[in-house]
Write an enzyme that holds these catalytic residues in place. Structure first.
Site, PDB file in Angstrom:
ATOM      1  N   HIS A 156       0.815  -1.222   0.000  1.00 55.43           N
ATOM      2  CA  HIS A 156       0.000   0.000   0.000  1.00 55.43           C
ATOM      3  C   HIS A 156       0.844   1.266   0.000  1.00 55.43           C
ATOM      4  O   HIS A 156       0.334   2.352  -0.267  1.00 55.43           O
ATOM      5  CB  HIS A 156      -0.926   0.009   1.219  1.00 55.43           C
ATOM      6  CG  HIS A 156      -2.045  -0.993   1.106  1.00 55.43           C
ATOM      7  ND1 HIS A 156      -3.326  -0.643   0.770  1.00 55.43           N
ATOM      8  CD2 HIS A 156      -2.059  -2.342   1.253  1.00 55.43           C
ATOM      9  CE1 HIS A 156      -4.088  -1.726   0.718  1.00 55.43           C
ATOM     10  NE2 HIS A 156      -3.342  -2.779   1.018  1.00 55.43           N
ATOM     11  N   ASP A 353       3.545   9.389  -0.561  1.00 55.47           N
ATOM     12  CA  ASP A 353       2.357   8.619  -0.187  1.00 55.47           C
ATOM     13  C   ASP A 353       2.140   7.548  -1.241  1.00 55.47           C
ATOM     14  O   ASP A 353       2.303   7.822  -2.433  1.00 55.47           O
ATOM     15  CB  ASP A 353       1.132   9.551  -0.133  1.00 55.47           C
ATOM     16  CG  ASP A 353       0.222   9.217   1.039  1.00 55.47           C
ATOM     17  OD1 ASP A 353       0.143   8.016   1.384  1.00 55.47           O
ATOM     18  OD2 ASP A 353      -0.412  10.129   1.588  1.00 55.47           O
TER      19      ASP A 353
HETATM   20  P1  ADQ Z   1      -2.950   5.915   4.959  1.00 50.93           P
HETATM   21  O1  ADQ Z   1      -1.542   6.377   5.157  1.00 50.93           O
HETATM   22  O2  ADQ Z   1      -3.730   5.700   6.174  1.00 50.93           O
HETATM   23  O3  ADQ Z   1      -3.026   4.594   4.058  1.00 50.93           O
HETATM   24  P2  ADQ Z   1      -4.875   7.476   3.193  1.00 50.93           P
HETATM   25  O4  ADQ Z   1      -4.946   6.732   1.937  1.00 50.93           O
HETATM   26  O5  ADQ Z   1      -4.840   8.957   2.955  1.00 50.93           O
HETATM   27  O6  ADQ Z   1      -3.585   7.136   4.040  1.00 50.93           O
HETATM   28  O7  ADQ Z   1      -6.110   7.270   4.187  1.00 50.93           O
HETATM   29  C1  ADQ Z   1      -6.788   6.108   4.347  1.00 50.93           C
HETATM   30  C2  ADQ Z   1      -8.207   6.360   4.915  1.00 50.93           C
HETATM   31  O8  ADQ Z   1      -8.196   6.858   6.263  1.00 50.93           O
HETATM   32  C3  ADQ Z   1      -9.038   7.360   4.109  1.00 50.93           C
HETATM   33  O9  ADQ Z   1     -10.260   6.748   3.826  1.00 50.93           O
HETATM   34  C4  ADQ Z   1      -9.250   8.553   5.015  1.00 50.93           C
HETATM   35  O10 ADQ Z   1     -10.486   9.202   4.890  1.00 50.93           O
HETATM   36  C5  ADQ Z   1      -9.112   7.949   6.396  1.00 50.93           C
HETATM   37  N1  ADQ Z   1      -8.566   9.008   7.239  1.00 50.93           N
HETATM   38  C6  ADQ Z   1      -7.357   9.572   7.127  1.00 50.93           C
HETATM   39  N2  ADQ Z   1      -7.237  10.575   8.029  1.00 50.93           N
HETATM   40  C7  ADQ Z   1      -8.408  10.640   8.691  1.00 50.93           C
HETATM   41  C8  ADQ Z   1      -8.937  11.492   9.707  1.00 50.93           C
HETATM   42  N3  ADQ Z   1      -8.216  12.513  10.151  1.00 50.93           N
HETATM   43  N4  ADQ Z   1     -10.168  11.254  10.188  1.00 50.93           N
HETATM   44  C9  ADQ Z   1     -10.910  10.273   9.677  1.00 50.93           C
HETATM   45  N5  ADQ Z   1     -10.498   9.461   8.693  1.00 50.93           N
HETATM   46  C10 ADQ Z   1      -9.262   9.641   8.204  1.00 50.93           C
HETATM   47  C11 ADQ Z   1      -2.111   3.717   3.371  1.00 50.93           C
HETATM   48  C12 ADQ Z   1      -1.083   4.386   2.456  1.00 50.93           C
HETATM   49  C13 ADQ Z   1      -1.790   5.282   1.449  1.00 50.93           C
HETATM   50  C14 ADQ Z   1      -2.810   4.465   0.662  1.00 50.93           C
HETATM   51  C15 ADQ Z   1      -3.719   3.667   1.590  1.00 50.93           C
HETATM   52  C16 ADQ Z   1      -4.607   2.698   0.815  1.00 50.93           C
HETATM   53  O11 ADQ Z   1      -0.148   5.140   3.225  1.00 50.93           O
HETATM   54  O12 ADQ Z   1      -0.856   5.882   0.565  1.00 50.93           O
HETATM   55  O13 ADQ Z   1      -3.598   5.336  -0.133  1.00 50.93           O
HETATM   56  O14 ADQ Z   1      -2.957   2.905   2.517  1.00 50.93           O
HETATM   57  O15 ADQ Z   1      -3.847   1.850   0.014  1.00 50.93           O
END
Ligand code: ADQ
Length: 448
Positions: A156, A353
């Site tokens: 991911h 990311d």
């Molecule tokens: P993450 O680093 O967690 O994931 P991201 O893809 O932006 O990053 O977020 C995942 C989910 O968490 C989103 O649905 C988002 O809405 C939710 N989320 C994030 N911050 C939040 C907040 N403050 N409050 C509520 N919900 C929140 C990892 C990788 C990413 C990749 C994903 C999926 O680091 O690059 O996109 O996995 O593969």
């Protein structure tokens, strides 16, 4: 249809819904709804010793099988090698990566324990799909136990150029372990090229041919509906009233050093310093729930951000205006969707990311007739699918300030056209398509 076995470090708790449901569970929802499935992984609980027999329970057609991690294994595998060595290295942050042989051994031990616990539960025709950087050696451990099933792996997070990755001690072992997987999925073509290069240099050319990019997406339509409905909620209404017609900039991230938050705050400070017309006319809300709070670097980041908030609000606030609102508590998904719809600017500036789903959620939340503008880091995997975003180098606070000014003053015609350029792929390349594409390659792989 045969059974799908999902293996991930954390297994979602089916009793928790909405904001607390993990992103992966949301992405896999469709695949899991259509066939019998098993989720296997860590329970999230810490015990004296890592369990050998998984705890199993069923909810509908999904069996959950979880293991508690022993205290020492949690420290070595999770905090140590996974979060302390691999996470920074994979995000191009060698300077933050710490290596110890004990941590590395713990990482191998937990992967072996996971494989040993899962193997007896497997059926001959299961398809196994392992997720993320916690599980590089997991497939190889299953193979050592004689498992012949199709096993796929999806990373991911980004995969950096081979020279950088191989600065991590034992990197070649990790690459050799990856070769046990039938399909090795990454987020972007750049990640795929980097990983192929690293595998070829490590003498794993055959495995390099099994690397493919599968950009992850969100189901846009349900998120759009969530955002529309949220506008009538009391929380959203209260928030709107508190803005007093000021333009809203929103940031939503886990509190993580890869998300570029200090640089982003600095960029917003530059906006207020250089483009004075925006003072008292704009409000920036940053939601950043604490994650990995037991890792020292994350605690240090939190202190740094607290200082930035004090500095910006101290310098620019007026009795009736706080320029920066910052919260480290999670906000429920339906409320967040409404806040995103209200925001004139979505500010998403990670230093690196894998994909970044927040950027796609921001687009899905917009009103197509009067949409906001996405300001996006050029180092987010999502860039390839979001051609209408204003791209910035997240390390340059002045560039962030200039993009914010451009977004806040952009006319509606340009906003609509940029939004449409982004919405095409957000609508088309959703989570369902991601699952279908990955499983199509995995399940086609051994049928040939
Ligand atoms: P993450 O680093 O967690 O994931 P991201 O893809 O932006 O990053 O977020 C995942 C989910 O968490 C989103 O649905 C988002 O809405 C939710 N989320 C994030 N911050 C939040 C907040 N403050 N409050 C509520 N919900 C929140 C990892 C990788 C990413 C990749 C994903 C999926 O680091 O690059 O996109 O996995 O593969």
């Amino acid at each position: 249809m045969n059974r799908l076995v999902i293996v991930a470090n954390r297994v979602p708790n089916p009793r928790e819904r909405g904001a607390t449901a993990g992103g992966l569970a949301v992405a896999l929802k469709d695949a899991l709804a259509r066939r019998e499935a098993m989720w296997f992984g860590w329970s999230g609980q810490i015990a004296e010793q890592t369990a050998t027999d998984p705890t199993e329970f069923k909810a509908g057609r999904i069996t959950y099988a979880t293991l508690d991690l022993g205290r020492e294994d949690y420290r070595r595998f999770y905090q140590g090698f996974a979060n302390g060595s691999l996470w920074p290295t994979l995000h191009y942050r060698l300077g933050l990566s710490q290596f110890s042989r004990e941590d590395h051994a713990g990482y191998g031990r937990v992967n072996a324990a996971f494989a040993t616990a899962l193997a007896p539960l497997l059926r001959p025709d299961d398809s196994i799909w392992a997720h993320d950087f916690h599980l590089f050696p997991f497939g190889a451990e299953l193979r050592r136990l004689g498992c012949k099933q199709r096993i796929g792996f999806f990373l991911h997070v980004p995969f950096p150029p081979g020279g950088l990755f191989c600065a991590l001690p034992r990197a070649e072992e990790l690459l050799a372990d990856l070769a046990a997987y039938d399909v090795i999925g990454v987020q972007t073509e750049d990640d795929a090229a980097n990983l192929r290069g690293a595998l070829i240099a490590a003498g794993q050319a055959e495995a390099a041919a099994r690397v493919h990019a599968f950009p992850i997406g969100i189901e846009a339509e349900p998120f759009t509906i969530l955002a529309e409905k949220a506008l009538t909620k009391r929380e959203t209404e209260r928030f709107r009233t508190s803005l007093v017609d000021r333009a809203l900039i929103i940031g939503v991230d886990r509190l993580d050093y890869t998300k570029g938050l200090p640089q982003r705050f600095c960029g917003y400070g530059q906006l207020l310093a250089r483009f004075k017309g925006h003072r008292s006319k704009v409000t920036y809300l940053q939601v950043a729930p604490v994650s990995r709070g037991d890792v020292a670097q994350y605690r240090a980041l939190r202190r740094e951000l607290d200082e930035w908030v004090g500095r910006i609000n101290g310098a620019y606030a007026e009795p009736d205006w706080a320029p920066l609102r910052y919260m480290t508590r999670a906000v429920a998904r339906p409320v967040l969707a409404g806040f995103m719809r209200m925001a004139r600017v979505g500010l998403v500036t990670p230093l690196r990311d894998g994909m970044n789903l927040v950027a796609k959620e921001y687009i899905a939340a917009q009103n197509p007739d009067d949409p906001g503008v996405l300001v996006l880091s050029r180092f987010a995997g999502a860039v390839a699918q979001l051609p209408g975003a204003l791209l910035v180098n997240p390390l340059d606070p002045d560039e962030i300030a200039e993009a914010l000014d451009q977004a806040l003053t952009m006319n509606r015609g340009e906003r609509r056209s940029r939004f449409e350029d982004c919405a095409v792929s957000v609508r088309r390349d959703g989570a369902k398509a991601w699952c279908r594409d990955f499983l199509g390659v995995l399940e086609g792989a051994n049928d040939a």
